[in-house]
Design a protein around this motif. Structure first.
Motif, PDB file in Angstrom:
ATOM      1  N   PHE A 108     -51.581  73.682 107.593  1.00  0.00           N
ATOM      2  CA  PHE A 108     -51.505  74.622 108.707  1.00  0.00           C
ATOM      3  C   PHE A 108     -52.903  75.052 109.128  1.00  0.00           C
ATOM      4  O   PHE A 108     -53.806  75.147 108.313  1.00  0.00           O
ATOM      5  CB  PHE A 108     -50.622  75.813 108.329  1.00  0.00           C
ATOM      6  N   GLU A 130     -58.000  72.137  95.687  1.00  0.00           N
ATOM      7  CA  GLU A 130     -59.338  72.351  96.204  1.00  0.00           C
ATOM      8  C   GLU A 130     -60.328  71.963  95.097  1.00  0.00           C
ATOM      9  O   GLU A 130     -59.954  71.866  93.936  1.00  0.00           O
ATOM     10  CB  GLU A 130     -59.500  73.820  96.587  1.00  0.00           C
ATOM     11  N   PRO A 131     -61.600  71.790  95.472  1.00  0.00           N
ATOM     12  CA  PRO A 131     -62.576  71.360  94.466  1.00  0.00           C
ATOM     13  C   PRO A 131     -62.545  72.185  93.183  1.00  0.00           C
ATOM     14  O   PRO A 131     -62.645  71.631  92.089  1.00  0.00           O
ATOM     15  CB  PRO A 131     -63.910  71.503  95.212  1.00  0.00           C
ATOM     16  N   ARG A 132     -62.384  73.512  93.305  1.00  0.00           N
ATOM     17  CA  ARG A 132     -62.424  74.295  92.057  1.00  0.00           C
ATOM     18  C   ARG A 132     -61.245  73.977  91.151  1.00  0.00           C
ATOM     19  O   ARG A 132     -61.355  74.029  89.936  1.00  0.00           O
ATOM     20  CB  ARG A 132     -62.505  75.788  92.341  1.00  0.00           C
ATOM     21  N   ARG A 176     -63.482  62.036  88.829  1.00  0.00           N
ATOM     22  CA  ARG A 176     -63.620  63.069  89.860  1.00  0.00           C
ATOM     23  C   ARG A 176     -63.776  62.356  91.188  1.00  0.00           C
ATOM     24  O   ARG A 176     -64.798  61.741  91.439  1.00  0.00           O
ATOM     25  CB  ARG A 176     -64.841  63.922  89.579  1.00  0.00           C
ATOM     26  N   ARG A 215     -62.775  62.400  95.647  1.00  0.00           N
ATOM     27  CA  ARG A 215     -62.444  63.234  96.797  1.00  0.00           C
ATOM     28  C   ARG A 215     -61.801  62.356  97.862  1.00  0.00           C
ATOM     29  O   ARG A 215     -61.905  61.123  97.819  1.00  0.00           O
ATOM     30  CB  ARG A 215     -63.702  63.878  97.377  1.00  0.00           C
ATOM     31  N   PRO A 244     -52.937  81.188 100.676  1.00  0.00           N
ATOM     32  CA  PRO A 244     -54.298  81.600 101.035  1.00  0.00           C
ATOM     33  C   PRO A 244     -54.564  81.427 102.532  1.00  0.00           C
ATOM     34  O   PRO A 244     -54.243  80.394 103.116  1.00  0.00           O
ATOM     35  CB  PRO A 244     -55.184  80.663 100.204  1.00  0.00           C
ATOM     36  N   GLY A 245     -55.125  82.435 103.126  1.00  0.00           N
ATOM     37  CA  GLY A 245     -55.355  82.431 104.568  1.00  0.00           C
ATOM     38  C   GLY A 245     -54.361  83.337 105.280  1.00  0.00           C
ATOM     39  O   GLY A 245     -54.604  83.787 106.391  1.00  0.00           O
ATOM     40  N   GLU A 251     -61.982  70.361  89.686  1.00  0.00           N
ATOM     41  CA  GLU A 251     -63.033  70.370  88.658  1.00  0.00           C
ATOM     42  C   GLU A 251     -62.516  70.966  87.354  1.00  0.00           C
ATOM     43  O   GLU A 251     -62.815  70.463  86.276  1.00  0.00           O
ATOM     44  CB  GLU A 251     -64.250  71.159  89.158  1.00  0.00           C
TER      45      GLU A 251
END
Lengths: 561, 561
Positions: B51, B400-402, B421, B423, B343-344, B405
Motif C-alpha cells: 500500500f 525489512e532489512p532490520r 543475505r 535483497r 506501520p505507516g 539481518e
C-alpha cells in the motif's frame, strides 16, 4: 496568600481556554482570563507549534491560530513560557508580532529564545527573564513557578492565585528524584499548595494510559553507560538535542568507557552552548567537533547525533545513507536510539533502522533496553500529585482525546470532586466554581509555508494536497474580440500519466477535447470568457477522467486580442 | 524423491531472485529459475502488492515491476500463489496481462481471485485450482504444498524438488496447534522433509526481532469472548476481513454472550461468502446485515466491522465520525481492535481511537488484552522449523532489512551452515551449492494510479509530489510571428499563498514579473518560443521565490499567431 485585588477591581470570574493543546499533543496555547467580562485581563501560558504530517505537504511547522487573543491583545498582560520545548515555545517568534505582549521565561528558555531571535534579524522581543521558583505579578495575575522534572532543563509548573481561588497549571512534568539537571519536582511546594487549597488543577495527560511510574533519568544514564561499556566498535547515540541531562549522561558514559565525545548536528551544538551559558553543563564541558570523528580509533569514539526521528537532513539519516561528510559507521558498530519515535514518524525511523541494518550496524532502541524515558507522568505519578495538591477540580490537558478521556476517568476514580472534559476553544469559567462551559473561542491552525504564514482553512496547502492527488492541466485559448478562434489552443499537463491505456499521448487527448469543445461553442458565445473557461475546463477534465479515472485541476487562460 | 529430469535435460542450476519481498514487508514476488541459462524455465511464487504511503499521493496500490520476468514470459511455467493476502496475490489482476502464465492456487485463494475478476469484466485468467498438500508438476518444477498456519485460510509453504536438491519456501507461516480454520502447521511433513534433506530454506523474517512463540488463534478467541461477555453496552469488533478464524471466534463469542452478529463493510461480506463457499465457515453461518443493527437492544448486538487501520471510507472510521448510515455507537459502548496497526497507519488509527474516545466509547487494543495475534513466526517458532527441516542454507525473506539481518544473525547462531543475505533483484544460484550471487535483475515499483499503471521512476506521481510542495504557475503568452507581443500575458496560480507578506496579491506580483521579463527580451529573439518559455519561467519562479521562499513549477504556454 491570595492576590490582593487592586483598588476598584471587581474580581468577576476566572475563565480558561486553550487555542491548542487540549485534544492534541503539541501546539500548546493556554489562556487565563480574569475579571468581569467587560474588563477582563488575559495571561497566555505557552505558545507552541506542532509538526506537519502527510496531510500538510510543504509545510514547515503548524501554529495555533491566535485570532481570539490577537483581537484582545490590548488586554493581554503577558506570555509565560513554562519550558523550551518546541510544542510550548516554538510559535513565539512567528506569532509574537500579532500579540505584542511581554514574554516571561526562566534563564534557559530565555537563552534559547534569544538564540532563535538571532536568526530573525529585525525582530526584537521583550523577554523578561524570571527566576526558577519565583513569584511575580504579570499584570492582573499573581503567578508563581513550581520546579518540576521533565526532559529539558527548567520545566516549570505555574500557580495562579486569584481572589477567587488558586489554580495549578502543571505544564509538562514528571516525578523524578534524580533528574540529573536541575532540582527534582518540588514536592514540598506542591504539598504546601495542597494545604493552601487548590481550586483547579490543569494537568498533563500524555501518559494517562500508562500504569506505574516512569524510571528516573539517572537509571537511564546508568543503563546507557552499561551498553556503551560493552560496545566493541564505534558507537553513535541519538537523542533529542534539548535533553541536556541525557547529553550529560552520554558524555559521562563515554568518558567512563574511554571514548572521546564527538558532537554531530547543529541543533546539538546550539543546545550545548545554551546549557553551558546557563550552567546546566559545566563551562569545561569538553567535546570534539564532527571532523575529529575519523581520527579516533573505533573503540575510542562516541558520536552524539541529532536525527532520532529519521529527519532526512539530520546527521543520523545522512550517516545511515553514507552521505555524512565526517562520520561513517560500518559493520560491527552500534547506534543507540536514546529517544522515542514520535507518532507519525514510524516510517522515517523505520527507514533509518533499515539503512543502518543494511550496513550491518547494530541498533538498540528503548524496546530493547532502558535507553530512554518519558518526560511525562504515568498514572502512579498523577495519583501522587493529586494526593499532594488535592484539587477540587481537574481539567486534563496536553493530550489527544483518548488520553484526556482516560485521564478524566482516572481522576474521577481517585475521588477528585469535579473533572471537566473540555477541548480546544471551549471557554470554561473556572471560578467561582463549579466549572462551567460559558463560551467558545475560534480555534484553528496556521502553517509556516516557505517564508509566509498561511491559513489551513481555504489556504494554499489544501490546494496543493488536491494537486498531489489529481495533477493539473493548463490550457491557453486565444480569441478575437468577435469570438473567432485566433490560434490553436495550447495545453500543458503536470502530474498526470503521460499515456492512455491504448498508448495515446495524454496531452494529445486533452488537446483534441479542448479543440472540440472550443469549436462547439457558437462564435457569439465565445465572447464570454467565463463561459469559455468553464466549457474548456469541463472538456479537459472529462477527457483525462475518461483515460485515467481522475479529474485533474484545470486552469484555462483565455486571451482576447 | 527428487524430480526425474526430463529426457535430454541438463539439470544446469537452480537460481532464485525476488522482484519484491526481500528488503520490505509487502509486494512479494519470488522467482525460481531451473536449467542451464540458455534454456532456463521459471516459476513465480506469489505476486503481491503493497500500500502507498505519504510519498505516493493519489496512488491506490504499489506493484512490483515485473519487467525481468515479463521479458522472459515465454519461459515462465506458472504463477503459484501461496495464500490470498494482498501482499501475496494482490497484483495478479493488474500484472497478469504482462505475464500470461497459468495461475496455481488452492480453493480459497482461487475463490477470492475469481471474486476480484468479477470486478474486471473482459479479463479471464487461467486459474488452476490445486488441493492443499498436493504435489504437482508445474512445467519443469516438481512442486508440493505444505500446510502451515497463518492468519487466513489455506496458507501454504512450497517445496520445490529439483535434480539438484530440495528447496522449502515457507511463505507466511507460524506454528499454531489450534488455528481454528484449517489444519495446524504440518509438523510431520516438515520433519519428513528434514529427513529427505533440505538444501535451501527461504523463510519469513517478519517477527525475527521478537522472542518466544506467538499465542494461538484459539487463545485469542477465548480472550475476546471474555471481553465481550463482560461488556455492558454495544460492542463493535474490527479485524482484517480475511482472518476467517477470527471472524469465527467473534461470532462464537457473540453467540455465547447472547448478542446478534451484524456484519458491516463490503470486504467483510465478500470474505465471509468466500469462506462459506470453501467450507471455512459453515453453510449455516448466520449474521445480520448492517441495517438490522439499530433494531437490537444495546446489550444484544455485536457489529463486526472493517476499518481497523483507520481507512477513512471504511465502516469503523465512518462510525467514529458519526457518519455511518446504519451503525452508531455512543458513551458506554466498546470497540475491540482485534488487529495490529500496520506501520505507516499509526496516525490514521490514532485519529480513529481519538474519534471514539471523543464520544466516550471505550476501546480495547492488543496493547490492553490478548485480542490479536500475529500470523508470523517469532524466534521460538523459527528455531522449531529449523530443527524440523535442518536446512543447509537459509535465505531470510519477507522483511525489512532490520528483520532480514536479525534473522540472518539468528540463523547463524542456530548453526545453519550457510546464511545468505540477499535483497530484491539479487539473483542467487542456490544449487549446486554453496549459494552465490550470480547476477542482478532490474527491480522497481509500479503504481496503480487511477485506472492506469504508471512507473515510479520518471512517472507522474513524483511530479505530483513536487506539486504538493511548491504549487504551480501557468502563464500564457501570445506573440505575433515577428515577435511583437500581441496581448497582455495571463497567469494562474495553484497551491501558492494568495498574498505576499506585504499584502500584495501574489498573482499581480507574478504578472508584473512576467510582463517585465517579456518586454526585456529583444523583439527578434521573441521569435524563439523556447527562449521565451525559459525566460518567463525563470521570472515567474523568481518572483514567487522572492515572496515565498519556494520556486513553484511553471508552465508557460506560448501562442504564436
Amino acid at each position: 496568600m491570595a492576590a490582593k485585588p487592586r483598588r476598584g477591581d471587581n474580581p468577576g470570574e476566572l475563565v480558561f481556554t486553550a487555542l491548542g493543546g487540549i485534544g492534541e499533543i503539541g501546539m500548546n496555547l493556554y489562556l487565563y482570563g480574569l475579571g468581569p467580562e467587560h474588563q477582563r485581563r488575559w495571561l497566555m501560558v505557552d505558545l507552541g507549534i506542532t509538526f506537519p504530517g502527510e496531510q500538510e505537504p510543504g509545510v514547515d511547522v503548524v501554529l495555533p491560530d491566535p485570532t481570539f487573543i490577537a483581537e484582545r491583545r490590548g488586554d493581554l498582560d503577558g506570555i509565560l513560557l513554562t519550558h523550551a520545548h518546541e510544542d510550548h515555545f516554538g510559535a513565539v517568534v512567528d506569532l509574537w508580532p500579532r500579540l505584542q505582549a511581554p514574554i516571561y521565561a526562566t534563564p534557559f528558555t530565555a537563552a534559547l529564545l534569544r538564540a532563535k531571535l538571532a536568526e530573525r534579524p529585525g525582530l526584537d522581543l521583550p523577554i523578561r527573564e524570571i527566576a526558577l521558583g519565583s513569584r511575580l505579578q504579570i499584570g492582573a495575575f499573581d503567578v508563581e513557578l513550581v520546579t518540576v522534572a521533565h526532559s529539558i532543563p527548567e520545566p516549570n509548573a505555574v500557580v495562579i492565585r486569584t481572589p477567587l481561588g488558586l489554580i495549578v497549571h502543571t505544564a509538562d512534568w514528571k516525578i523524578d528524584a534524580d533528574p540529573i539537571t536541575g532540582a527534582p519536582t518540588d514536592e514540598k511546594k506542591l504539598r504546601a499548595l495542597g494545604e493552601e487549597g487548590v481550586a483547579v488543577m490543569i494537568c498533563d495527560s500524555t501518559n494517562a494510559l500508562r500504569e506505574g511510574v516512569s524510571p528516573s533519568e539517572q537509571a537511564v544514564g546508568a543503563s546507557i553507560a552499561e551498553v556503551i561499556k560493552s560496545a566493541k566498535g564505534r558507537v553513535a547515540v541519538t537523542t533529542f538535542a534539548s535533553n541536556i541531562a541525557r547529553i550529560r549522561s552520554v558524555a559521562d558514559a563515554a568518558r567512563a568507557a574511554g571514548r572521546e565525545l564527538v558532537i554531530v548536528g547543529r541543533a546539538m551544538h546550539r543546545m550545548i552552548e545554551a546549557a553551558k551559558e546557563t550552567g546546566y553543563l559545566p563551562q569545561g564541558f569538553r567535546y570534539h567537533d564532527q571532523d575529529a570523528f575519523s581520527h579516533f580509533d573505533r573503540r575510542q569514539v562516541l558520536a552524539l547525533c541529532t536525527g532520532s526521528q529519521g529527519e532526512p537532513r539530520a546527521a543520523l539519516a545522512r550517516i545511515a545513507a553514507r552521505e555524512h561528510p565526517a562520520v561513517s559507521l560500518g559493520a560491527g558498530d552500534l547506534v543507540i536510539f536514546s529517544s522515542r519515535t514520535i507518532p507519525g514518524n514510524e516510517k522515517s525511523v523505520g527507514r533509518l533502522l533499515n539503512g543502518l541494518a543494511d550496513q550491518g550496524i547494530q541498533t538498540i532502541t528503548d524496546a530493547d533496553r532502558l535507553v530512554h524515558v518519558t518526560g511525562h507522568p504515568r498514572r502512579g505519578e498523577l495519583k501522587q500529585i493529586y494526593e499532594w495538591c488535592r484539587p477540587q477540580t481537574l481539567i486534563p490537558m496536553h493530550g489527544e482525546p483518548r488520553h484526556l478521556e482516560e485521564h478524566a476517568r482516572y481522576g474521577r476514580s481517585l475521588g477528585i470532586p469535579n473533572v471537566v472534559r473540555m477541548r480546544n476553544g471551549d471557554i470554561v469559567r473556572l471560578l467561582p466554581g463549579p466549572p462551567e462551559l460559558v463560551d467558545k473561542a475560534p480555534v484553528g491552525r496556521l502553517f509556516r509555508d516557505g517564508s509566509l504564514i498561511v491559513p489551513d482553512e481555504d489556504g494554499p496547502v489544501r490546494l496543493r494536497r488536491k494537486l498531489a492527488f489529481v495533477g493539473l492541466v493548463a490550457v491557453s485559448v486565444v480569441l478575437e474580440r468577435n469570438g473567432e478562434i485566433a490560434a490553436d489552443p495550447e495545453v500543458a499537463l503536470d502530474g498526470i500519466p503521460f499515456e492512455t491505456a491504448s498508448g495515446m499521448a495524454m496531452e494529445d487527448k486533452v488537446l483534441d477535447a479542448v479543440e472540440g469543445a472550443l469549436e462547439s461553442i457558437p462564435r457569439a458565445r465565445r465572447k464570454d470568457p467565463a463561459l469559455v473557461r468553464d466549457a474548456i475546463s469541463r472538456a479537459a477534465r472529462s477527457a483525462v477522467n475518461e483515460a485515467w479515472g481522475k479529474r485533474p485541476i484545470c486552469k484555462v487562460l483565455v486571451t482576447v486580442l
